[in-house]
Design a protein around this motif. Structure first.
Motif, PDB file in Angstrom:
ATOM      1  N   GLN A  77      -9.258  -5.687 -10.041  1.00 37.45           N
ATOM      2  CA  GLN A  77      -9.701  -5.316  -8.695  1.00 37.45           C
ATOM      3  C   GLN A  77      -8.546  -4.765  -7.871  1.00 37.45           C
ATOM      4  OE1 GLN A  77     -11.538  -8.918  -7.255  1.00 37.45           O
ATOM      5  NE2 GLN A  77     -13.586  -8.174  -7.757  1.00 37.45           N
ATOM      6  N   LYS A  78      -7.387  -5.382  -8.004  1.00 38.74           N
ATOM      7  CA  LYS A  78      -6.220  -4.877  -7.281  1.00 38.74           C
ATOM      8  C   LYS A  78      -5.866  -3.472  -7.756  1.00 38.74           C
ATOM      9  CE  LYS A  78      -3.943  -9.192  -6.033  1.00 38.74           C
ATOM     10  NZ  LYS A  78      -2.721 -10.009  -6.173  1.00 38.74           N
ATOM     11  N   GLN A  79      -5.936  -3.240  -9.064  1.00 34.24           N
ATOM     12  CA  GLN A  79      -5.643  -1.910  -9.594  1.00 34.24           C
ATOM     13  C   GLN A  79      -6.635  -0.881  -9.071  1.00 34.24           C
ATOM     14  OE1 GLN A  79      -3.030  -0.736 -11.300  1.00 34.24           O
ATOM     15  NE2 GLN A  79      -2.170  -2.754 -11.006  1.00 34.24           N
ATOM     16  N   GLN A  80      -7.913  -1.244  -9.011  1.00 35.69           N
ATOM     17  CA  GLN A  80      -8.923  -0.325  -8.481  1.00 35.69           C
ATOM     18  C   GLN A  80      -8.651  -0.020  -7.010  1.00 35.69           C
ATOM     19  OE1 GLN A  80     -12.578  -2.343  -9.415  1.00 35.69           O
ATOM     20  NE2 GLN A  80     -12.765  -1.346 -11.410  1.00 35.69           N
ATOM     21  N   ALA A  81      -8.238  -1.026  -6.263  1.00 33.80           N
ATOM     22  CA  ALA A  81      -7.924  -0.810  -4.850  1.00 33.80           C
ATOM     23  C   ALA A  81      -6.715   0.118  -4.709  1.00 33.80           C
ATOM     24  CB  ALA A  81      -7.652  -2.148  -4.155  1.00 33.80           C
ATOM     25  N   ILE A  82      -5.729  -0.055  -5.552  1.00 33.72           N
ATOM     26  CA  ILE A  82      -4.550   0.818  -5.529  1.00 33.72           C
ATOM     27  C   ILE A  82      -4.956   2.250  -5.856  1.00 33.72           C
ATOM     28  CG2 ILE A  82      -2.396   1.370  -6.747  1.00 33.72           C
ATOM     29  CD1 ILE A  82      -1.968  -1.713  -6.956  1.00 33.72           C
ATOM     30  N   HIS A  83      -5.803   2.427  -6.879  1.00 29.34           N
ATOM     31  CA  HIS A  83      -6.268   3.767  -7.256  1.00 29.34           C
ATOM     32  C   HIS A  83      -7.039   4.414  -6.106  1.00 29.34           C
ATOM     33  CE1 HIS A  83      -4.829   3.091 -11.224  1.00 29.34           C
ATOM     34  NE2 HIS A  83      -5.799   2.290 -11.602  1.00 29.34           N
ATOM     35  N   ALA A  84      -7.911   3.648  -5.473  1.00 29.80           N
ATOM     36  CA  ALA A  84      -8.704   4.186  -4.360  1.00 29.80           C
ATOM     37  C   ALA A  84      -7.792   4.576  -3.196  1.00 29.80           C
ATOM     38  CB  ALA A  84      -9.752   3.171  -3.908  1.00 29.80           C
ATOM     39  N   HIS A  85      -6.809   3.746  -2.916  1.00 32.07           N
ATOM     40  CA  HIS A  85      -5.862   4.041  -1.840  1.00 32.07           C
ATOM     41  C   HIS A  85      -5.067   5.316  -2.148  1.00 32.07           C
ATOM     42  CE1 HIS A  85      -2.915   3.394   1.326  1.00 32.07           C
ATOM     43  NE2 HIS A  85      -1.985   3.600   0.421  1.00 32.07           N
ATOM     44  N   LEU A  87      -5.917   7.772  -4.118  1.00 35.86           N
ATOM     45  CA  LEU A  87      -6.823   8.916  -4.051  1.00 35.86           C
ATOM     46  C   LEU A  87      -7.046   9.338  -2.601  1.00 35.86           C
ATOM     47  CD1 LEU A  87      -8.710  10.936  -5.389  1.00 35.86           C
ATOM     48  CD2 LEU A  87     -10.502   9.189  -5.303  1.00 35.86           C
ATOM     49  N   ALA A  88      -7.270   8.382  -1.730  1.00 33.35           N
ATOM     50  CA  ALA A  88      -7.457   8.690  -0.310  1.00 33.35           C
ATOM     51  C   ALA A  88      -6.203   9.357   0.259  1.00 33.35           C
ATOM     52  CB  ALA A  88      -7.785   7.421   0.471  1.00 33.35           C
ATOM     53  N   GLN A  89      -5.045   8.862  -0.129  1.00 26.02           N
ATOM     54  CA  GLN A  89      -3.793   9.434   0.348  1.00 26.02           C
ATOM     55  C   GLN A  89      -3.633  10.876  -0.138  1.00 26.02           C
ATOM     56  OE1 GLN A  89      -0.475   6.989  -0.713  1.00 26.02           O
ATOM     57  NE2 GLN A  89       0.744   7.668   1.012  1.00 26.02           N
ATOM     58  N   GLN A  90      -4.001  11.136  -1.383  1.00 29.82           N
ATOM     59  CA  GLN A  90      -3.906  12.490  -1.913  1.00 29.82           C
ATOM     60  C   GLN A  90      -4.891  13.426  -1.220  1.00 29.82           C
ATOM     61  OE1 GLN A  90      -4.423  11.443  -6.056  1.00 29.82           O
ATOM     62  NE2 GLN A  90      -2.328  12.057  -6.497  1.00 29.82           N
ATOM     63  N   GLY A  94      -3.931  16.777   0.858  1.00 30.44           N
ATOM     64  CA  GLY A  94      -4.547  18.066   0.558  1.00 30.44           C
ATOM     65  C   GLY A  94      -5.186  18.690   1.781  1.00 30.44           C
ATOM     66  N   ILE A  95      -5.892  17.892   2.551  1.00 27.70           N
ATOM     67  CA  ILE A  95      -6.529  18.400   3.775  1.00 27.70           C
ATOM     68  C   ILE A  95      -5.455  18.832   4.771  1.00 27.70           C
ATOM     69  CG2 ILE A  95      -7.884  17.721   5.798  1.00 27.70           C
ATOM     70  CD1 ILE A  95      -9.593  16.019   3.864  1.00 27.70           C
ATOM     71  N   ASN A  96      -4.401  18.042   4.897  1.00 23.42           N
ATOM     72  CA  ASN A  96      -3.292  18.396   5.782  1.00 23.42           C
ATOM     73  C   ASN A  96      -2.668  19.728   5.359  1.00 23.42           C
ATOM     74  OD1 ASN A  96      -1.340  18.076   7.846  1.00 23.42           O
ATOM     75  ND2 ASN A  96       0.080  17.196   6.367  1.00 23.42           N
ATOM     76  N   GLU A 107       5.039  19.404  -0.784  1.00 24.38           N
ATOM     77  CA  GLU A 107       4.350  19.537  -2.061  1.00 24.38           C
ATOM     78  C   GLU A 107       3.449  18.324  -2.264  1.00 24.38           C
ATOM     79  OE1 GLU A 107       5.619  19.192  -6.679  1.00 24.38           O
ATOM     80  OE2 GLU A 107       6.825  20.571  -5.474  1.00 24.38           O
ATOM     81  N   MET A 108       2.384  18.525  -2.986  1.00 24.23           N
ATOM     82  CA  MET A 108       1.505  17.398  -3.322  1.00 24.23           C
ATOM     83  C   MET A 108       2.276  16.439  -4.239  1.00 24.23           C
ATOM     84  SD  MET A 108      -1.507  17.726  -1.926  1.00 24.23           S
ATOM     85  CE  MET A 108      -2.577  16.728  -2.919  1.00 24.23           C
ATOM     86  N   HIS A 109       2.071  15.173  -4.053  1.00 23.06           N
ATOM     87  CA  HIS A 109       2.722  14.176  -4.899  1.00 23.06           C
ATOM     88  C   HIS A 109       2.116  14.226  -6.297  1.00 23.06           C
ATOM     89  CE1 HIS A 109       3.940  12.746  -0.980  1.00 23.06           C
ATOM     90  NE2 HIS A 109       4.782  11.906  -1.553  1.00 23.06           N
ATOM     91  N   GLY A 110       2.938  13.929  -7.284  1.00 24.22           N
ATOM     92  CA  GLY A 110       2.468  13.843  -8.666  1.00 24.22           C
ATOM     93  C   GLY A 110       2.077  12.421  -9.004  1.00 24.22           C
ATOM     94  N   LEU A 111       1.441  12.246 -10.145  1.00 24.47           N
ATOM     95  CA  LEU A 111       1.047  10.904 -10.586  1.00 24.47           C
ATOM     96  C   LEU A 111       2.253   9.977 -10.700  1.00 24.47           C
ATOM     97  CD1 LEU A 111      -1.625  11.615 -13.313  1.00 24.47           C
ATOM     98  CD2 LEU A 111      -1.962  10.404 -11.174  1.00 24.47           C
ATOM     99  N   TRP A 112       3.383  10.521 -11.098  1.00 23.50           N
ATOM    100  CA  TRP A 112       4.589   9.718 -11.268  1.00 23.50           C
ATOM    101  C   TRP A 112       5.080   9.140  -9.951  1.00 23.50           C
ATOM    102  CZ3 TRP A 112       3.813  14.609 -13.067  1.00 23.50           C
ATOM    103  CH2 TRP A 112       4.178  15.643 -12.219  1.00 23.50           C
ATOM    104  N   ASP A 113       4.710   9.770  -8.840  1.00 21.09           N
ATOM    105  CA  ASP A 113       5.086   9.216  -7.541  1.00 21.09           C
ATOM    106  C   ASP A 113       4.284   7.964  -7.215  1.00 21.09           C
ATOM    107  OD1 ASP A 113       6.957  11.257  -7.013  1.00 21.09           O
ATOM    108  OD2 ASP A 113       5.340  12.581  -6.344  1.00 21.09           O
TER     109      ASP A 113
END
Length: 159
Positions: A77-85, A87-90, A94-96, A107-113
């Motif tokens: 559940q914590k991992q899912q919350a991190i993923h959702a967060h 995604l929202a940040q990305q 993108g909208i910005n 630049e857009m952040h990469g997955l490694w960030d």
């Protein structure tokens, strides 16, 4: 006396009252050991404990398996919350980038960030590709400048 404290035994087999204070389970009392096992059995099945494992394990082992399952589920559940967060940040980034243009966004952040250590190879490949693209862009700019200079001042012509 089969009090309801059975469900909250710690790994040592002792009930830790501080850990489970205020829990509804602590108030349950069972008339027989079978009542307690009958309530524990569907919980064990929900926690992916096989029928064989349930009937061939000690009471403490079953409780440990259930506790372990719950810890794993909490981690998921914590991992899912991190993923959702992330995604929202990305999406916000993108909208910005679209609304405010390139000036406010480097630049857009990469997955490694977002997941350091997990995408090290991809980060290295991206960095190499970025360096290559920058160098190619630099070479193109230099060629463009050289062509402009040659046209303007007539350089590069013999005679």
């Amino acid at each position: 006396d089969f009090s309801g404290k059975w469900f909250f035994l710690t790994g040592s087999g002792r009930y830790d009252e501080r850990k489970y204070r205020g829990s509804k389970r602590a108030d349950v009392e069972y008339q027989t050991l079978s009542d307690m096992i009958n309530e524990l059995y569907p919980i064990a099945l929900d926690c992916c404990i096989s029928t064989d494992a349930f009937w061939n394990s000690s009471f403490g082992d079953i409780i440990d398996e259930i506790d372990s399952y719950r810890r794993r589920e909490k981690y998921k559940q914590k991992q899912q919350a991190i993923h959702a967060h992330n995604l929202a940040q990305q999406i916000i980034e993108g909208i910005n980038l679209i609304v405010n243009g390139n000036d406010n966004q480097k630049e857009m952040h990469g997955l490694w960030d977002y997941y350091p250590g997990l995408f090290e190879e991809e980060k290295e490949k991206h960095k190499k590709q970025q360096d290559y693209n920058e160098f190619e862009n630099f070479k193109a700019q230099r060629r463009k400048f050289a062509n402009y200079h040659n046209r303007k001042y007539g350089g590069g012509k013999n005679g």
